[in-house]
Write a protein that holds these residues in place. Structure first.
Motif, PDB file in Angstrom:
ATOM      1  N   THR A  45      59.587  45.425  59.673  1.00 35.87           N
ATOM      2  CA  THR A  45      59.646  46.728  60.335  1.00 35.87           C
ATOM      3  C   THR A  45      58.979  46.643  61.704  1.00 35.87           C
ATOM      4  O   THR A  45      58.010  45.911  61.895  1.00 35.87           O
ATOM      5  N   SER A 185      66.045  42.845  55.579  1.00 34.38           N
ATOM      6  CA  SER A 185      66.139  44.236  56.004  1.00 34.38           C
ATOM      7  C   SER A 185      65.309  44.448  57.266  1.00 34.38           C
ATOM      8  O   SER A 185      64.235  43.871  57.427  1.00 34.38           O
ATOM      9  N   ARG A 187      63.921  47.498  60.112  1.00 38.12           N
ATOM     10  CA  ARG A 187      63.763  48.915  60.391  1.00 38.12           C
ATOM     11  C   ARG A 187      63.005  49.057  61.700  1.00 38.12           C
ATOM     12  O   ARG A 187      61.914  48.510  61.869  1.00 38.12           O
ATOM     13  N   THR A 189      61.454  51.794  64.373  1.00 39.44           N
ATOM     14  CA  THR A 189      61.147  53.182  64.698  1.00 39.44           C
ATOM     15  C   THR A 189      60.599  53.239  66.111  1.00 39.44           C
ATOM     16  O   THR A 189      59.982  52.297  66.594  1.00 39.44           O
ATOM     17  N   LYS A 194      62.869  57.090  63.244  1.00 40.65           N
ATOM     18  CA  LYS A 194      63.792  56.022  62.899  1.00 40.65           C
ATOM     19  C   LYS A 194      64.888  55.871  63.950  1.00 40.65           C
ATOM     20  O   LYS A 194      65.514  56.828  64.359  1.00 40.65           O
ATOM     21  N   GLU A 197      68.165  50.971  61.159  1.00 40.06           N
ATOM     22  CA  GLU A 197      67.747  50.483  59.847  1.00 40.06           C
ATOM     23  C   GLU A 197      68.916  49.823  59.142  1.00 40.06           C
ATOM     24  O   GLU A 197      70.003  50.385  59.078  1.00 40.06           O
TER      25      GLU A 197
END
Ligand code: ADP
Ligand code: MG
Length: 520
Positions: A45, A185, A187, A189, A194, A197
């Motif tokens: 992330t 994965s 992600r 922000t 967000k 994603e």
């Protein structure tokens, strides 16, 4: 006089190196993500504040580091990925210089939290100097916060791009890397909101998720990926993504090879969209050329060029109409439908079945509606152009003799013109100031030759000349002829596009019909 030469202190060296490695937030994000991938992370992330100039955070669930490694990793040339010079040639990981973290730390406040599953460590550094080392609590993995980027390099800070620009660069970086790692994965922000994603998925799904439709698969020896339809070609390189051994790379050479593979299907100044993964033996590629590893040098450029070009060409040659499920074929037309109250086209039977899989339903202008598993709409002019183009290109010996030779007046360049036309399979000779044409490709009617000739003489591009003929001739298409032409086009090397990249056929879906009938 005393000595004038002194060795620079380490922190100054790092700051200089930072200028090369750390261009701005997007290259930092790229380095940090690549470290996470090297650490075997399956979930990454990223958060940025103010385009990354205020804060960049990257968190992963990779292998993490023990307390000693955590301290060492901020040192210049500290790496777990390279021990000997020989290793340089056989490196599978992303980073290998042991430069990134030291460089990033030297121009920011960097906070590192990491755990190898046994011990968890938190380290605070300012301008590359470790200020604090503390134990902390966290799961296996690593989080790196980069604050106040370039706060100690005012000249650099001044030249940073706007927040909007760096934000979109960061987004592009994350999206790009995510294309090459579908099983991870990602992600992103932006200030906690967000922006992007993706969950783990297959290669094709990931590409479609990130970029939309990239219809045509490319497959060759060491080349794999997808190309977009010629209709998606753009005036920028934004739709082009290249990876060498999974690293995002910019290579004008490969981009050019892809373009050659598209051939005449796109305009000269257009950039074809693609996502390509090249697998090159690591000893045949030198990624060391550029500190950011964005550009590479190949050992054998021309064979790689040909390989990519051919793979893209082949991708166009391997497509055929796909069957769709939303279409219910009618077995007996006459039973289910009342005759139409108007004529679709003079003397065109509503149903025409040649006894093969296609069933002609209607001809509207130069469009043929066809039942072929799916409901298919065929542009007969495009089909004609494709067939004629391939005749000129690939079947030069197959010209058909004309009953009455054609004569066209030419000026001084007569000899050169005759030679060029003969090269296209148009058999002709020069009689004083007259060009006498004896044989033409079967799909080029003699009545249309003057049209072809005019355009070709002006542009010297056969695809433009063919397009001109096929698009400007008004024809009263008959069903039998139309189906035969469609079938011919489906035997071409490229069954999908005319020479200028217009689709020859498309499936008719409920959504298409909606757009014809629904109020906007
Ligand atoms: P390089 O990636 O070229 O080795 P870096 O400066 O980017 O150099 O990183 C230095 C070292 O820090 C790496 O070799 C690795 O051992 C360790 N490291 C960096 N980031 C991570 C991470 N996210 N997870 C685990 N180890 C990491
Ligand atoms: Mg690295």
């Amino acid at each position: 006089m005393g000595p004038k030469i002194f060795r620079l202190p380490e922190n100054v060296i790092n700051k200089i190196a930072a200028g090369e490695v750390v261009e701005g937030p997007s290259s930092i994000v790229k380095e940090l993500i690549e470290n996470s991938l090297d650490a075997g992370a399956t979930s990454i992330t990223i958060d940025i504040v103010q385009g990354g100039q205020q804060l960049i955070t990257v968190t992963d669930n990779g292998c993490g580091m023990g307390a000693i490694d955590a301290q060492n990793c901020l040192e210049r040339h500290a790496t777990s990925k390279l021990r000997e010079v020989e290793d340089l040639d056989s490196l599978a990981t992303m980073g290998f210089r042991g430069e990134a973290l030291a460089a990033i730390a030297s121009v920011s406040h960097l906070e590192l939290q990491t755990s190898d599953g046994k011990e968890a460590t938190r380290i605070l550094s300012e301008a590359g100097k470790i200020k604090e080392i503390l134990p902390c609590a966290r799961n296996r993995g690593t989080t790196i916060d980069v604050r106040f980027l370039f706060y100690n390099v005012p000249a650099r800070k001044k030249f940073q791009k706007s927040t909007t620009a760096t934000t979109s660069q960061v987004k592009r970086s994350v999206e790009t890397i995510s294309l090459a790692h579908p099983n991870v994965s990602f992600r992103l922000t932006i200030g906690g909101k967000k922006s992007f994603e993706v969950a783990p998925s297959s290669q094709k799904k990931r590409i479609e998720e990130v970029l939309g439709e990239y219809a045509h698969a490319v497959k060759g020896d060491g080349v794999e990926g997808f190309i977009g339809a010629p209709t998606l070609a753009s005036s920028t390189r934004n739709g082009q993504y290249l990876f060498i051994n999974k690293r995002p790379i910019f290579s004008p050479l490969i981009a050019k090879a892809v373009k050659e593979g598209f051939g005449t299907r796109i305009a000269e100044n257009a950039y074809p969209p693609f996502v390509l993964f090249l697998d090159v033996p690591s000893d045949a590629v030198d990624v060391n050329v550029h500190p950011q590893k964005k550009e590479v040098r190949f050992e054998s450029e021309s064979s790689l060029f040909k390989l990519v070009q051919r793979s893209v060409e082949n991708a166009f040659g391997q497509m055929a109409p796909v069957e769709i499920s939303s279409f219910t074929p009618v077995t007996s037309f006459a039973d289910t439908w009342e005759p139409l109250p108007f004529k679709v086209s003079d003397e065109t039977p509503l149903e025409f079945n040649l006894g093969f899989t296609e069933k002609g339903l209607a001809i509207v202008g130069h469009y043929l509606l066809l039942q072929k598993g799916a409901l298919v709409l065929v542009d007969l002019q495009a089909a004609h152009a494709r067939v004629l183009f391939e005749q000129v290109r690939f079947e030069k010996g197959a010209a058909q003799a004309l009953m009455w030779p054609l004569e066209v007046k030419v000026d001084d360049e007569g000899e050169e013109i005759a030679e060029a036309l003969n090269g296209l399979g148009i058999e002709c000779r020069l009689l004083k100031k007259m060009l006498v044409v004896d044989a033409l490709p079967e799909q080029l009617e003699s009545a249309h030759f003057p049209l072809f000739f005019e355009q070709w003489k002006e542009t010297r591009k056969i695809e433009l000349a063919i397009n001109h003929v096929c698009r400007s001739v008004k024809k009263n298409w008959q069903m039998e002829e139309a189906i035969r032409l469609f079938r011919r086009s489906q035997k071409c090397k490229d069954t999908t596009y005319d020479p200028l990249g217009n689709p020859i056929w498309t499936e008719v879906n409920p959504e298409d019909l909606n757009s014809l009938l629904r109020r906007k």
